[in-house]
Design a protein around this motif. Structure first.
Motif, mmCIF file in Angstrom:
data_model
loop_
_atom_site.group_PDB
_atom_site.id
_atom_site.type_symbol
_atom_site.label_atom_id
_atom_site.label_comp_id
_atom_site.label_asym_id
_atom_site.label_seq_id
_atom_site.Cartn_x
_atom_site.Cartn_y
_atom_site.Cartn_z
ATOM 1 N N ALA A 94 0.842 -1.190 0.000
ATOM 2 C CA ALA A 94 0.000 0.000 0.000
ATOM 3 C C ALA A 94 0.880 1.244 0.000
ATOM 4 C CB ALA A 94 -0.921 -0.004 1.215
ATOM 5 N N PRO A 95 1.261 1.740 -1.171
ATOM 6 C CA PRO A 95 2.119 2.922 -1.237
ATOM 7 C C PRO A 95 1.435 4.176 -0.698
ATOM 8 C CG PRO A 95 2.080 1.740 -3.320
ATOM 9 C CD PRO A 95 0.979 1.176 -2.487
ATOM 10 N N ARG A 96 2.241 5.148 -0.374
ATOM 11 C CA ARG A 96 1.716 6.425 0.103
ATOM 12 C C ARG A 96 0.897 7.102 -0.990
ATOM 13 N NH1 ARG A 96 3.710 8.411 4.797
ATOM 14 N NH2 ARG A 96 3.145 10.519 4.204
ATOM 15 N N ALA A 97 -0.057 7.924 -0.554
ATOM 16 C CA ALA A 97 -0.932 8.629 -1.498
ATOM 17 C C ALA A 97 -0.117 9.526 -2.418
ATOM 18 C CB ALA A 97 -1.956 9.460 -0.733
ATOM 19 N N GLN A 190 -3.969 -1.173 12.391
ATOM 20 C CA GLN A 190 -2.671 -0.851 12.978
ATOM 21 C C GLN A 190 -1.718 -2.031 12.795
ATOM 22 O OE1 GLN A 190 -2.846 1.058 16.785
ATOM 23 N NE2 GLN A 190 -0.686 0.733 17.220
ATOM 24 N N THR A 191 -1.033 -2.040 11.653
ATOM 25 C CA THR A 191 -0.081 -3.099 11.309
ATOM 26 C C THR A 191 1.212 -2.451 10.809
ATOM 27 O OG1 THR A 191 -0.657 -3.249 8.960
ATOM 28 C CG2 THR A 191 -2.018 -4.507 10.517
ATOM 29 N N PRO A 192 2.281 -3.234 10.675
ATOM 30 C CA PRO A 192 3.528 -2.691 10.108
ATOM 31 C C PRO A 192 3.371 -2.128 8.702
ATOM 32 C CG PRO A 192 3.992 -4.718 11.264
ATOM 33 C CD PRO A 192 2.488 -4.586 11.233
ATOM 34 N N LEU A 193 2.384 -2.626 7.936
ATOM 35 C CA LEU A 193 2.124 -2.069 6.612
ATOM 36 C C LEU A 193 1.810 -0.583 6.712
ATOM 37 C CD1 LEU A 193 1.646 -2.917 3.543
ATOM 38 C CD2 LEU A 193 -0.778 -2.914 4.127
ATOM 39 N N MET A 194 1.056 -0.228 7.756
ATOM 40 C CA MET A 194 0.718 1.173 7.981
ATOM 41 C C MET A 194 1.846 1.927 8.666
ATOM 42 S SD MET A 194 -2.231 2.331 6.948
ATOM 43 C CE MET A 194 -2.309 3.765 8.011
ATOM 44 N N THR A 195 2.410 1.331 9.709
ATOM 45 C CA THR A 195 3.277 2.088 10.603
ATOM 46 C C THR A 195 4.766 2.015 10.272
ATOM 47 O OG1 THR A 195 3.435 0.222 12.140
ATOM 48 C CG2 THR A 195 1.634 1.768 12.485
ATOM 49 N N ALA A 196 5.171 1.036 9.457
ATOM 50 C CA ALA A 196 6.610 0.876 9.234
ATOM 51 C C ALA A 196 6.980 0.601 7.787
ATOM 52 C CB ALA A 196 7.149 -0.254 10.124
ATOM 53 N N LYS A 197 6.361 -0.394 7.154
ATOM 54 C CA LYS A 197 6.854 -0.884 5.868
ATOM 55 C C LYS A 197 6.574 0.054 4.700
ATOM 56 C CE LYS A 197 6.684 -5.842 6.843
ATOM 57 N NZ LYS A 197 6.073 -7.137 6.462
ATOM 58 N N ASP A 198 5.293 0.358 4.464
ATOM 59 C CA ASP A 198 4.908 1.071 3.250
ATOM 60 C C ASP A 198 4.513 2.519 3.521
ATOM 61 O OD1 ASP A 198 5.412 -1.203 1.838
ATOM 62 O OD2 ASP A 198 3.329 -1.789 1.583
ATOM 63 N N GLU A 207 -1.205 12.738 10.785
ATOM 64 C CA GLU A 207 -1.688 11.913 9.680
ATOM 65 C C GLU A 207 -2.455 10.703 10.191
ATOM 66 O OE1 GLU A 207 -0.019 10.250 5.376
ATOM 67 O OE2 GLU A 207 1.387 10.859 6.944
ATOM 68 N N TRP A 208 -1.951 10.087 11.258
ATOM 69 C CA TRP A 208 -2.640 8.937 11.842
ATOM 70 C C TRP A 208 -3.986 9.351 12.431
ATOM 71 C CZ3 TRP A 208 -1.920 3.779 11.779
ATOM 72 C CH2 TRP A 208 -2.688 3.010 12.663
ATOM 73 N N VAL A 209 -3.989 10.469 13.143
ATOM 74 C CA VAL A 209 -5.236 10.969 13.725
ATOM 75 C C VAL A 209 -6.262 11.244 12.627
ATOM 76 C CG1 VAL A 209 -6.284 12.896 14.982
ATOM 77 C CG2 VAL A 209 -4.126 11.891 15.782
ATOM 78 N N ALA A 210 -5.809 11.767 11.486
ATOM 79 C CA ALA A 210 -6.721 12.027 10.364
ATOM 80 C C ALA A 210 -7.327 10.729 9.842
ATOM 81 C CB ALA A 210 -5.974 12.751 9.250
ATOM 82 N N TYR A 211 -6.517 9.672 9.750
ATOM 83 C CA TYR A 211 -7.044 8.369 9.341
ATOM 84 C C TYR A 211 -8.137 7.906 10.305
ATOM 85 C CZ TYR A 211 -3.632 7.099 5.674
ATOM 86 O OH TYR A 211 -2.908 7.026 4.526
ATOM 87 N N GLU A 212 -7.850 8.010 11.599
ATOM 88 C CA GLU A 212 -8.812 7.543 12.582
ATOM 89 C C GLU A 212 -10.098 8.373 12.560
ATOM 90 O OE1 GLU A 212 -6.580 5.223 16.049
ATOM 91 O OE2 GLU A 212 -6.494 7.402 16.304
ATOM 92 N N GLN A 213 -9.953 9.688 12.432
ATOM 93 C CA GLN A 213 -11.117 10.562 12.441
ATOM 94 C C GLN A 213 -11.987 10.382 11.198
ATOM 95 O OE1 GLN A 213 -12.210 12.551 15.050
ATOM 96 N NE2 GLN A 213 -10.643 11.304 16.042
ATOM 97 N N ALA A 214 -11.401 9.860 10.113
ATOM 98 C CA ALA A 214 -12.168 9.614 8.887
ATOM 99 C C ALA A 214 -13.089 8.410 9.025
ATOM 100 C CB ALA A 214 -11.227 9.408 7.707
ATOM 101 N N ASN A 215 -12.864 7.590 10.052
ATOM 102 C CA ASN A 215 -13.696 6.414 10.268
ATOM 103 C C ASN A 215 -14.823 6.754 11.237
ATOM 104 O OD1 ASN A 215 -14.539 3.774 11.535
ATOM 105 N ND2 ASN A 215 -13.089 3.032 10.009
ATOM 106 N N PRO A 216 -16.053 6.319 10.961
ATOM 107 C CA PRO A 216 -17.154 6.603 11.898
ATOM 108 C C PRO A 216 -16.882 6.109 13.318
ATOM 109 C CG PRO A 216 -18.018 5.817 9.815
ATOM 110 C CD PRO A 216 -16.533 5.650 9.737
#
Length: 255
Positions: A94-97, A190-198, A207-216
């Motif tokens: 999952a590459p960065r946007a 919350q996996t290494p794909l999100m937090t470390a690898k990609d 950026e993480w807070v924005a991801y969380e806030q986008a979810n109901p």
């Protein structure tokens, strides 16, 4: 507990995150798990954890984008383990946007190679082995972006939409052979794909807070929450479920 004793299960991308947690759950329910990952050390670490908990597992190195790697993996499963009952096609990137106008075509090819051709490669072999048994269950990892889209995610969304199409087509082809094929659609996990690898987005950052806030639900999922859904789909408890997907997304897709 599900009845999975004397069953053989494959999980790709099982060196970390959702794949590792799913491998643990399969083993704890009695399955003999093939832990496949392109990082052999990570796969072996997963196997070590499973063994310490009293489960059965073996590690195999496999880059799912390489047909020769996939062929070798399934030769091992057939020759050494005698067949396959469950498969989780979890390996993905999952590459960065990035806006499409700026997207690197080499990266696009890699995303499609892993997320689409990798799943296709594995499905071919999985179906062949399962048809010999007259039964089997497969779960592919899609995403919320297999149903919707987001700016900057053209390549990733395209790859996950493709996984949805593969899931439906292969389910239809194999229903009469006793093989079920489904997918799951996680939101942010919350996996290494999100937090470390990609993506390298760490908890607590804006950026993480924005991801969380986008979810109901205002939070990310944990790998175990996704693995629980995968395990149910694989199990006989979902014996009449095939050709569709389960949203594991905190109501993201309900809007």
């Amino acid at each position: 507990m599900y009845t999975m004793k004397e069953k053989v299960a494959l999980v790709t991308g099982a060196g970390s995150g959702i794949g590792r947690t799913t491998a643990h759950k399969l083993a704890s329910n009695g399955a003999n798990v093939v832990v496949a990952d392109m990082d052999l050390e990570a796969a072996e670490a997963t196997v070590g954890e499973i063994a310490a908990a009293g489960g059965a597992a073996t590690a195999q190195r496999c880059d799912v984008a390489q047909p020769s790697d996939v062929a070798a993996l399934f030769a091992y499963i057939e020759d050494d383990l005698g067949g396959l009952d469950y498969a989780v096609n979890n390996a993905g990137i999952a590459p960065r946007a990035t806006p499409i106008a700026d997207y690197d075509l080499a990266l696009l090819r890699r995303v499609m190679a892993v997320n689409v051709f990798g799943v296709f490669n594995c499905l071919q072999h999985e179906v062949r082995l399962m048809r010999r048994k007259g039964a089997g269950s497969i779960v592919n990892l899609s995403s919320i972006y297999g149903q919707v889209a987001k700016p900057g995610y053209a390549a990733y969304a395209a790859s996950k939409h493709a996984v949805e199409g593969l899931t439906k087509s292969v389910a239809l082809e194999n229903a009469e052979h006793g093989i079920r094929v489904n997918c799951v659609r996680p939101a942010v996990v919350q996996t290494p794909l999100m937090t470390a690898k990609d993506l390298k987005v760490t908890p607590g950052t804006p950026e993480w807070v924005a991801y969380e806030q986008a979810n109901p639900s205002k939070r990310a999922a944990q790998p175990g929450e996704i693995a629980a859904g995968i395990l149910w789909l694989l199990s006989d408890e979902a014996s009449f479920v095939s050709g569709g997907g389960v949203n594991l997304d905190g109501a993201y897709l309900a809007r």
